[in-house]
Design a protein around this motif. Structure first.
Motif, PDB file in Angstrom:
ATOM      1  N   ASP A  30      19.707 -32.934   6.105  1.00 37.52           N
ATOM      2  CA  ASP A  30      20.950 -33.363   6.753  1.00 37.52           C
ATOM      3  C   ASP A  30      21.529 -32.246   7.615  1.00 37.52           C
ATOM      4  O   ASP A  30      22.012 -32.491   8.724  1.00 37.52           O
ATOM      5  N   TYR A  34      21.994 -32.406  11.683  1.00 39.86           N
ATOM      6  CA  TYR A  34      23.321 -32.192  12.250  1.00 39.86           C
ATOM      7  C   TYR A  34      23.305 -31.064  13.290  1.00 39.86           C
ATOM      8  O   TYR A  34      23.800 -31.237  14.405  1.00 39.86           O
ATOM      9  N   ARG A 127      28.414 -26.911  -3.391  1.00 40.71           N
ATOM     10  CA  ARG A 127      29.735 -27.348  -2.953  1.00 40.71           C
ATOM     11  C   ARG A 127      30.770 -26.395  -3.520  1.00 40.71           C
ATOM     12  O   ARG A 127      30.839 -26.196  -4.727  1.00 40.71           O
ATOM     13  N   GLU A 153      31.813 -32.266   4.667  1.00 41.42           N
ATOM     14  CA  GLU A 153      30.884 -33.377   4.450  1.00 41.42           C
ATOM     15  C   GLU A 153      31.524 -34.716   4.801  1.00 41.42           C
ATOM     16  O   GLU A 153      32.733 -34.840   4.843  1.00 41.42           O
ATOM     17  N   ASN A 154      30.673 -35.703   5.015  1.00 41.93           N
ATOM     18  CA  ASN A 154      31.064 -37.108   5.214  1.00 41.93           C
ATOM     19  C   ASN A 154      32.090 -37.330   6.303  1.00 41.93           C
ATOM     20  O   ASN A 154      33.197 -37.732   6.007  1.00 41.93           O
ATOM     21  N   PRO A 155      31.759 -37.116   7.556  1.00 44.68           N
ATOM     22  CA  PRO A 155      30.461 -36.672   8.074  1.00 44.68           C
ATOM     23  C   PRO A 155      30.371 -35.139   8.094  1.00 44.68           C
ATOM     24  O   PRO A 155      31.385 -34.452   8.007  1.00 44.68           O
TER      25      PRO A 155
END
Length: 195
Positions: A30, A34, A127, A153-155
């Motif tokens: 990921d 990105y 995290r 995160e997310n996104p």
């Protein structure tokens, strides 16, 4: 000032290592996707230095190979990657330096295609305080320090990085007001030092 810049520019973040620890494998693809999706970027940055000083400025980036750290007044310091080398100069202090682009701490951002194999090893992904932190060291020179890159995160959204050198000195860069997909002038990435 030169030692501060040396800390900022020491870690070579060109690519990630081929063999990733099990815990790093889950988030690494990921992160790769990105970073590869960013072609141009403009962001405000706040830089915290080992001596306790804090400076701010604007970061410009255009892949491949181009980046500019422009510090706010009263500093006149500029750091520019022109696609081949990084030039740092300060007209007030007459401080000047040049390095190959692969030596810069943020060169992972300007690599044509970031691949999760190569010169860096992902030590861990965890995290911390609501952010995804990716800790990396150079595969061939792990004793020279590490870099911790932080993402929302997310996104996924790049929030900054911390460079930790071999003497455990830290330079932390935090990003805000990030914009991507902009047209950025060639003149932003030219060495204006006159050398």
């Amino acid at each position: 000032m030169r030692s501060l810049i040396a800390v900022l520019l020491t870690a070579a973040l060109v690519t990630f290592a081929a063999v990733l620890p099990a815990q790093a494998q889950s988030g690494a693809p990921d992160v790769e996707r990105y970073i590869n999706s960013i072609r141009t970027m403009k962001a405000r940055f706040v830089q915290s230095n080992p001596n306790g000083s804090i400076v701010q400025g604007t970061l410009y980036l255009r892949r491949p190979g181009r980046m500019r750290f422009e510090y706010d007044q009263p500093s006149q310091l500029k750091i520019v990657a022109d696609g081949f080398q990084v030039t740092m100069w300060d007209p007030v202090t007459r401080d000047f330096g040049q390095w190959p682009i692969g030596w810069t701490a943020a060169s992972f951002l300007v690599k044509e295609q970031l691949s999760l194999s190569g010169d860096l090893r992902v030590e861990k992904i965890e995290r911390v305080n609501g952010l995804l932190e990716v800790t990396m060291t150079q595969t061939k020179k792990p004793q020279e320090g590490k870099v911790v890159v932080r993402f929302q995160e997310n996104p996924l959204l790049l929030r900054g990085w911390t460079i930790i050198d071999s003497r455990n000195q830290r330079v932390t860069v935090s990003l805000s007001e990030m914009q991507t997909g902009l047209q950025l002038a060639d003149s932003l990435f030219k060495n204006e030092s006159g050398r």
